[in-house]
Design an enzyme around this catalytic site. Structure first.
Site, PDB file in Angstrom:
ATOM      1  N   SER A 121      -4.091  -3.227   1.378  1.00  0.00           N
ATOM      2  CA  SER A 121      -2.830  -3.054   2.492  1.00  0.00           C
ATOM      3  C   SER A 121      -2.020  -1.715   1.647  1.00  0.00           C
ATOM      4  O   SER A 121      -1.916  -1.554   0.441  1.00  0.00           O
ATOM      5  CB  SER A 121      -1.962  -4.247   2.351  1.00  0.00           C
ATOM      6  OG  SER A 121      -0.799  -3.747   2.924  1.00  0.00           O
ATOM      7  N   SER A 122      -1.363  -1.002   2.574  1.00  0.00           N
ATOM      8  CA  SER A 122      -0.470   0.033   1.889  1.00  0.00           C
ATOM      9  C   SER A 122       0.521  -0.435   1.182  1.00  0.00           C
ATOM     10  O   SER A 122       1.219   0.510   0.673  1.00  0.00           O
ATOM     11  CB  SER A 122      -0.171   0.934   3.166  1.00  0.00           C
ATOM     12  OG  SER A 122       0.646   0.207   4.227  1.00  0.00           O
ATOM     13  N   CYS A 123       1.035  -1.729   1.300  1.00  0.00           N
ATOM     14  CA  CYS A 123       2.113  -2.175   0.773  1.00  0.00           C
ATOM     15  C   CYS A 123       1.668  -2.205  -0.903  1.00  0.00           C
ATOM     16  O   CYS A 123       2.870  -2.879  -1.800  1.00  0.00           O
ATOM     17  CB  CYS A 123       2.576  -3.518   0.919  1.00  0.00           C
ATOM     18  SG  CYS A 123       1.557  -4.976   0.645  1.00  0.00           S
ATOM     19  N   TYR A 143       2.359 -10.431  -2.599  1.00  0.00           N
ATOM     20  CA  TYR A 143       1.090 -10.199  -1.717  1.00  0.00           C
ATOM     21  C   TYR A 143       0.648  -8.599  -2.179  1.00  0.00           C
ATOM     22  O   TYR A 143      -0.724  -8.640  -2.432  1.00  0.00           O
ATOM     23  CB  TYR A 143       1.529 -10.060  -0.086  1.00  0.00           C
ATOM     24  CG  TYR A 143       0.355  -9.467   0.678  1.00  0.00           C
ATOM     25  CD1 TYR A 143      -0.711 -10.289   1.137  1.00  0.00           C
ATOM     26  CD2 TYR A 143       0.478  -8.105   1.368  1.00  0.00           C
ATOM     27  CE1 TYR A 143      -1.489  -9.877   1.969  1.00  0.00           C
ATOM     28  CE2 TYR A 143      -0.466  -7.686   2.007  1.00  0.00           C
ATOM     29  CZ  TYR A 143      -1.455  -8.440   2.629  1.00  0.00           C
ATOM     30  OH  TYR A 143      -2.381  -7.977   3.067  1.00  0.00           O
ATOM     31  N   LYS A 149      -3.375  -7.811  -3.889  1.00  0.00           N
ATOM     32  CA  LYS A 149      -4.145  -6.648  -3.292  1.00  0.00           C
ATOM     33  C   LYS A 149      -4.366  -5.690  -4.337  1.00  0.00           C
ATOM     34  O   LYS A 149      -5.511  -5.239  -4.470  1.00  0.00           O
ATOM     35  CB  LYS A 149      -3.305  -6.148  -2.113  1.00  0.00           C
ATOM     36  CG  LYS A 149      -3.257  -6.987  -0.806  1.00  0.00           C
ATOM     37  CD  LYS A 149      -4.716  -7.541  -0.197  1.00  0.00           C
ATOM     38  CE  LYS A 149      -4.940  -8.064   0.960  1.00  0.00           C
ATOM     39  NZ  LYS A 149      -6.152  -8.449   1.424  1.00  0.00           N
ATOM     40  N   HIS A 183       4.138  -9.819  12.271  1.00  0.00           N
ATOM     41  CA  HIS A 183       4.548  -8.337  12.004  1.00  0.00           C
ATOM     42  C   HIS A 183       5.406  -7.798  13.198  1.00  0.00           C
ATOM     43  O   HIS A 183       5.531  -8.648  14.440  1.00  0.00           O
ATOM     44  CB  HIS A 183       3.296  -7.669  11.778  1.00  0.00           C
ATOM     45  CG  HIS A 183       2.655  -7.715  10.576  1.00  0.00           C
ATOM     46  ND1 HIS A 183       1.354  -8.514  10.427  1.00  0.00           N
ATOM     47  CD2 HIS A 183       2.946  -7.547   9.195  1.00  0.00           C
ATOM     48  CE1 HIS A 183       1.059  -8.429   9.107  1.00  0.00           C
ATOM     49  NE2 HIS A 183       1.889  -7.870   8.583  1.00  0.00           N
TER      50      HIS A 183
HETATM   51  O1  GFB Z   1       6.168  -5.546  10.626  1.00  0.00           O
HETATM   52  P1  GFB Z   1       6.927  -5.993   9.625  1.00  0.00           P
HETATM   53  O2  GFB Z   1       7.264  -7.365   9.279  1.00  0.00           O
HETATM   54  O3  GFB Z   1       6.079  -5.383   8.241  1.00  0.00           O
HETATM   55  O4  GFB Z   1       8.209  -5.199   9.498  1.00  0.00           O
HETATM   56  P2  GFB Z   1       6.503  -4.553   6.778  1.00  0.00           P
HETATM   57  C1  GFB Z   1       8.410  -3.800  10.022  1.00  0.00           C
HETATM   58  C2  GFB Z   1       9.829  -3.615  10.115  1.00  0.00           C
HETATM   59  O5  GFB Z   1      10.169  -3.873  11.378  1.00  0.00           O
HETATM   60  C3  GFB Z   1      10.809  -3.939   8.992  1.00  0.00           C
HETATM   61  C4  GFB Z   1      11.221  -4.533  11.341  1.00  0.00           C
HETATM   62  O6  GFB Z   1      11.889  -3.094   8.890  1.00  0.00           O
HETATM   63  C5  GFB Z   1      11.340  -5.155  10.062  1.00  0.00           C
HETATM   64  O7  GFB Z   1      12.805  -5.498   9.644  1.00  0.00           O
HETATM   65  N1  GFB Z   1      11.473  -5.552  12.454  1.00  0.00           N
HETATM   66  C6  GFB Z   1      12.420  -5.392  13.813  1.00  0.00           C
HETATM   67  C7  GFB Z   1      10.573  -6.623  12.752  1.00  0.00           C
HETATM   68  N2  GFB Z   1      12.097  -6.676  14.342  1.00  0.00           N
HETATM   69  C8  GFB Z   1      11.153  -7.376  13.995  1.00  0.00           C
HETATM   70  C9  GFB Z   1      10.528  -8.531  14.221  1.00  0.00           C
HETATM   71  O8  GFB Z   1      11.078  -8.972  15.201  1.00  0.00           O
HETATM   72  N3  GFB Z   1       9.583  -8.904  13.441  1.00  0.00           N
HETATM   73  C10 GFB Z   1       9.067  -8.352  12.140  1.00  0.00           C
HETATM   74  N4  GFB Z   1       8.037  -8.945  11.525  1.00  0.00           N
HETATM   75  N5  GFB Z   1       9.619  -7.183  11.807  1.00  0.00           N
HETATM   76  C11 GFB Z   1       4.942  -6.223   5.849  1.00  0.00           C
HETATM   77  C12 GFB Z   1       4.579  -6.783   4.607  1.00  0.00           C
HETATM   78  O9  GFB Z   1       5.858  -5.540   5.691  1.00  0.00           O
HETATM   79  O10 GFB Z   1       3.555  -5.310   6.175  1.00  0.00           O
HETATM   80  C13 GFB Z   1       3.198  -7.365   4.426  1.00  0.00           C
HETATM   81  O11 GFB Z   1       5.502  -7.858   4.214  1.00  0.00           O
HETATM   82  C14 GFB Z   1       2.045  -6.219   4.831  1.00  0.00           C
HETATM   83  O12 GFB Z   1       2.907  -7.333   3.180  1.00  0.00           O
HETATM   84  C15 GFB Z   1       2.502  -5.565   6.319  1.00  0.00           C
HETATM   85  O13 GFB Z   1       1.773  -5.245   3.961  1.00  0.00           O
HETATM   86  C16 GFB Z   1       1.490  -4.722   6.771  1.00  0.00           C
HETATM   87  O14 GFB Z   1       5.767  -3.308   6.839  1.00  0.00           O
HETATM   88  O15 GFB Z   1       7.829  -4.501   6.699  1.00  0.00           O
END
Ligand code: GFB
Length: 321
Positions: A107-109, A136, A140, A179
């Site tokens: 993952s890119s994280c 996580y 990875k 996500h």
């Molecule tokens: O998709 P997401 O959870 O992944 O969140 P990350 C991306 C951005 O979208 C964050 C915003 O800035 C969230 O605050 N966001 C806005 C939301 N509305 C929503 C919503 O309804 N749901 C969610 N989930 N986000 C994850 C990592 O981070 O990315 C994992 O925690 C993994 O480890 C994954 O690497 C690909 O990019 O922030």
């Protein structure tokens, strides 16, 4: 011609099922899959027993415990434990069974929170990680290092790909644990049906993210797995044996949210709830190495979102509470 027996670990997940869709079209491959009830990948003895007599030629390690920012932040123990266990068990058992080729999906994280953008493969381990998903990410990173270590010590050909944020069919549309894309497709869709005037999105809307449609990810994975060892190694530092997979294009979360509203046909307002975390400010991959290996993405964000919403509509029975 004898077919190659290819094990796709995690074939019911979003990425594993896309890899299976790709490989199923091939006449030279016999797919091997196991559900988690048939084979618990966190159980070392079961994994060793499976590999000892399954006669596998190649492995795609797409099994993982995954989730969005909130799930990562609230279940850190599950994210680090389950991912480490699955990676250790599968990679070590593949080695014991004398399997030469494996592809690990990361993952890119894995990259530092404040890495220079777009992030090259060699920024790995040069700074602190984003705290919401550090457990996580550490798991990875361990997966990459497992592959590199078996390559260095035993001459294996275990490759690693680091996808940017993925989305598409079979994604998790849970309201909180998902996500951003599946979470908001569902929220906008339900708001449209209920005639709500407003939808809440998380964070400030300012973070930037790069998104790749999962069928593109599967195509890239097969492409990298099937490069000759010479071509793969000539483009890959043996100590940095992983390759970024993305589009090289990103957008703000606000832009993304507005595009999802348009695709779903929600015409009300959008409010950002800043009590929810933003996560890392920007996460854009440098995809030069991937391009030099002959692969670029084909599904644009808008087209991918439309395909994903169509899949959600066709399968929404399974998401009703
Ligand atoms: O998709 P997401 O959870 O992944 O969140 P990350 C991306 C951005 O979208 C964050 C915003 O800035 C969230 O605050 N966001 C806005 C939301 N509305 C929503 C919503 O309804 N749901 C969610 N989930 N986000 C994850 C990592 O981070 O990315 C994992 O925690 C993994 O480890 C994954 O690497 C690909 O990019 O922030």
């Amino acid at each position: 011609m004898e077919k190659k027996r290819v094990f796709v670990a995690g074939h019911r997940g979003m990425v594993g099922s896309a890899i299976v869709r790709q490989l199923a079209q091939r006449g030279d491959i016999e797919l091997v899959t196991r559900t988690s009830t048939e084979l618990d990948l966190t159980d070392q003895a079961s994994v060793n027993a499976f590999f000892a007599d399954a006669h596998i030629d190649e492995v795609y390690l797409a099994a993982a415990k995954v989730g969005g920012i909130l799930a990562n932040n609230t279940q850190p123990a599950e994210f680090i434990y389950q991912n480490l266990m699955m990676e250790c068990n599968v990679i070590h058992a593949a080695h014991l069974a004398d399997i030469q080729k494996l592809l690990f999906l990361g993952s890119s994280c894995i990259y530092p929170k404040f890495a220079e953008q777009p992030m090259q493969e060699n920024v790995l381990l040069t700074g602190v990680l984003e705290p919401t998903n550090e457990p996580y990410a550490v798991a990875k990173i361990a997966g990459i290092k497992l592959c590199e270590s078996y390559n260095r010590q035993y001459g294996r050909d275990y490759r690693s790909v680091m996808p940017t944020n993925l989305y598409g069919p079979q994604d998790n549309f849970h309201p909180e644990n998902s996500h951003v894309i599946p979470g908001l497709i569902r929220r906008f869709h339900e708001a449209k049906l209920e005639g709500n005037s407003e939808v809440v999105a998380w964070g400030s809307g300012r973070p930037m993210r790069e998104f790749l449609y999962v069928d593109d990810m599967a195509a890239a994975s097969v492409h990298i797995m099937e490069l000759s060892k010479g071509i793969y190694q000539s483009n890959t530092d043996p100590m940095l044996g992983h390759i970024n997979v993305g589009t090289g294009v990103d957008c703000t979360i606000r832009e993304l949210v507005e595009t999802i509203a348009k695709v779903v046909g929600f015409e009300g307002g959008i409010r950002f709830d800043t009590s929810k975390p933003d996560g890392t400010p920007r996460k854009l991959l440098n995809v030069d190495r991937l391009a030099s290996l002959g692969w670029t993405y084909s599904v644009s964000l808008e087209v991918g979102l439309e395909k994903t919403y169509r899949w959600f509509l066709d399968n929404q029975d399974q998401f009703r509470a």
